[in-house]
Write a protein that holds these residues in place. Structure first.
Motif, PDB file in Angstrom:
ATOM      1  N   PHE A 172       0.865  -1.171   0.000  1.00 45.93           N
ATOM      2  CA  PHE A 172       0.000   0.000   0.000  1.00 45.93           C
ATOM      3  C   PHE A 172       0.903   1.223   0.000  1.00 45.93           C
ATOM      4  N   VAL A 173       0.651   2.145  -0.919  1.00 48.32           N
ATOM      5  CA  VAL A 173       1.464   3.359  -1.003  1.00 48.32           C
ATOM      6  C   VAL A 173       0.559   4.530  -1.347  1.00 48.32           C
ATOM      7  N   PHE A 174       0.845   5.688  -0.754  1.00 54.79           N
ATOM      8  CA  PHE A 174       0.122   6.892  -1.145  1.00 54.79           C
ATOM      9  C   PHE A 174       1.058   8.095  -1.082  1.00 54.79           C
ATOM     10  N   ALA A 175       0.685   9.123  -1.834  1.00 57.04           N
ATOM     11  CA  ALA A 175       1.417  10.386  -1.831  1.00 57.04           C
ATOM     12  C   ALA A 175       0.407  11.520  -1.743  1.00 57.04           C
ATOM     13  N   ASP A 176       0.652  12.455  -0.834  1.00 57.10           N
ATOM     14  CA  ASP A 176      -0.198  13.642  -0.657  1.00 57.10           C
ATOM     15  C   ASP A 176       0.575  14.889  -1.079  1.00 57.10           C
ATOM     16  N   LEU A 177      -0.001  15.671  -1.977  1.00 56.62           N
ATOM     17  CA  LEU A 177       0.456  17.033  -2.253  1.00 56.62           C
ATOM     18  C   LEU A 177      -0.527  17.961  -1.564  1.00 56.62           C
ATOM     19  N   PHE A 178      -0.063  18.806  -0.638  1.00 57.25           N
ATOM     20  CA  PHE A 178      -1.019  19.598   0.131  1.00 57.25           C
ATOM     21  C   PHE A 178      -0.455  20.968   0.475  1.00 57.25           C
TER      22      PHE A 178
END
Length: 240
Positions: free
Chosen positions: A57-63
């Protein structure tokens, strides 16, 4: 309590575990802090994949604020090995359908200081009907830096479909992180439950597009005692 209530609810009907096929999605979020002024815009890319005995499971947040000018980038990656699939034997007991060996890294780019965390420990999957997910991850948690001690992290997570009628399907997903005292600071608690309406199901194409909300509550943000965040965000999720 929410995690154990979900366990009791879904196991009344569960007979066999179906391997979760989370897939990939992009999420567009916008919300405001419920406790103080300020807005938050986030673009999230998320992927869950299974390859034989291995899954990830992998995620990336641009915020940043609503302009998303010079956004921060936050990423997490969790590879796991299923003991049941690796050995060809059922490794589980009662409501537990599988035991996995897991690790993870958490990295923040663009914040006020460097942030890198690694985790390692067992994870437990629970039997639920259909192809949803209910699991409990238990980790040794270490933030990079001599000033930080190793501590514990306990993370229940879930992703279940709640059919209300033939046309109206809800999707309830999210996680909770309980992270112990790392030396400086205090224990912290973060949760991000999401509730969606399956828009695609209303026109005969389920699982393609969802709209709903996410509540992000963080007690003792980054271990800073007394600092809290509470964001209610609109969320559009598009499956890829």
């Amino acid at each position: 309590m929410l995690f154990f209530a979900l366990t009791l609810l879904v196991n009344r009907q569960a007979e066999a575990q179906v391997i979760y096929q989370g897939g990939s999605n992009v999420q567009l979020l916008y919300g405001r802090d419920l406790q103080q002024s300020g807005d938050l815009a986030t673009i999230t890319l998320e992927h869950f994949g299974s390859y034989g005995a291995v899954e990830q499971f992998v995620f990336a947040d641009l915020f940043n604020d609503v302009s998303l000018a010079s956004p921060n980038l936050y990423m997490e990656w969790y590879p796991k090995v299923s003991l049941s699939r690796a050995t060809g034997k059922k490794i589980g007991l009662g409501p537990i359908s599988d035991v996995l060996l897991s690790g993870g890294i958490n990295v923040l780019f663009g914040g006020p200081e460097d942030f890198f965390v690694y985790t390692a420990g067992p994870a437990f999957k629970f039997r639920i009907p259909g192809s949803g997910l209910l699991q409990l991850e238990t980790y040794y948690h270490k933030q990079l830096g001599e000033e930080y001690d190793g501590t514990y992290q306990i993370t229940p997570s879930w992703d279940v479909v709640l059919p209300v009628s033939e046309k109206v399907h809800l999707r309830f997903r999210g996680f909770m992180d309980y992270i112990g005292d790392r030396g400086p600071g205090s224990t912290q608690y973060l949760t991000q439950p999401q509730l969606f309406l399956d828009l695609g199901n209303t026109w005969g194409k389920p699982g393609k597009m969802y709209f709903g909300s996410e509540w992000r509550y963080w007690n003792n943000v980054a271990g800073i005692e007394g600092l809290e965040e509470s964001f209610l965000q609109a969320n559009l999720l598009i499956s890829l």
